[in-house]
Write an enzyme that holds these catalytic residues in place. Sequence first.
Site, PDB file in Angstrom:
ATOM      1  N   CYS A 105       0.864  -1.179   0.000  1.00 51.06           N
ATOM      2  CA  CYS A 105       0.000   0.000   0.000  1.00 51.06           C
ATOM      3  C   CYS A 105       0.900   1.228   0.000  1.00 51.06           C
ATOM      4  O   CYS A 105       1.749   1.376   0.890  1.00 51.06           O
ATOM      5  CB  CYS A 105      -0.891  -0.028   1.230  1.00 51.06           C
ATOM      6  SG  CYS A 105      -1.848   1.485   1.484  1.00 51.06           S
ATOM      7  N   CYS A 256      -5.513   6.420  -1.859  1.00 51.27           N
ATOM      8  CA  CYS A 256      -4.833   5.166  -2.200  1.00 51.27           C
ATOM      9  C   CYS A 256      -3.549   5.536  -2.922  1.00 51.27           C
ATOM     10  O   CYS A 256      -3.589   6.111  -4.017  1.00 51.27           O
ATOM     11  CB  CYS A 256      -5.716   4.283  -3.074  1.00 51.27           C
ATOM     12  SG  CYS A 256      -4.901   2.763  -3.633  1.00 51.27           S
TER      13      CYS A 256
END
Length: 317
Positions: A105, A256
């Site tokens: 991530c 994100c």
Amino acid sequence: MDASQAVTAAPAAGDTASLSGLKFSKGHGTGNDFVLIADPNGALSLSPEQVAALCDRHRGIGGDGLIRAVPSRLLPEGQELLTAHPDAEWFMDYRNGDGSLSEMCGNGVRVFVHFLIAEGLVNLPAGESLVIGTRGGVKTIVRTAAGYAVDMGPWAFIFPGEATARAMDSLVSAEGLEVARPALSVSMGNPHTVVALAEMAELEATQLFTAPKVDPTPPHGTNVEFVVPSEPLVHDGTGTITMRVHERGVGETQSCGTGACAAAVAIRHWAGQGAPDAWNVHVPGGAVGVKFFVGPEGHEHVELSGPAVIVATGTLS
């Protein structure tokens, strides 16, 4: 609540009862938030149900995902990386909010390194770099005056033949959009499918409570980004886009990092020759920077930069 304040959180249902006394931190990168746990001895085993309970926003601590900091040598995936990268001492064991494993991530990497520093596990002065392991490969992070800049590694098209031939490789349907939209699927170590929209009104009308339908779907599922290019697209040599994202295994998130990189890849590809290498990506939780450069092996890499914040520390009751 600031990082100096400790909180006590009750376990979610019975799923985290066995974790009583576990120390944790809560952090975020542009609103993409995580539960963080230090496990320097590799002694902690978390089930998907426990992770989901910890990430539950009503009965747990709450987060888009959970990050466990564990020495690379104590994980099979980490041991593999150490063969070629012996300096990757720490491994970012990342789980989605539903408990499923994820490759990595982009926002989480920054928060992970900030957590390592806060816990006294590493020393990283401004301007210096740190190498860490992830399931998406080794990542190099530089501490900057405003946060952290991460070499996310090379990007790639998931369906390269289709992308090269038609500049799109799939169709995406979502609540709030009247017809399916063409899209481009990009790998940043994890899968993304990027849709360009014409105006902000379309972006605001798109409903991301449920997962968009992607046809064909990449082999391991996909995160889906809906993106509106600015007008003009480029100002002073920097491109600007605005996006929302539905993350695989999570739902819509405030930000994100890998998705911001994938969105910049797709818009830059569609913009064609002369498109800039520097991009500002606006997300509901703030803004991150994306930059393209040639890596040491000759492939084009993507750098992601932005802030990281530790919000609180505590102990499970």
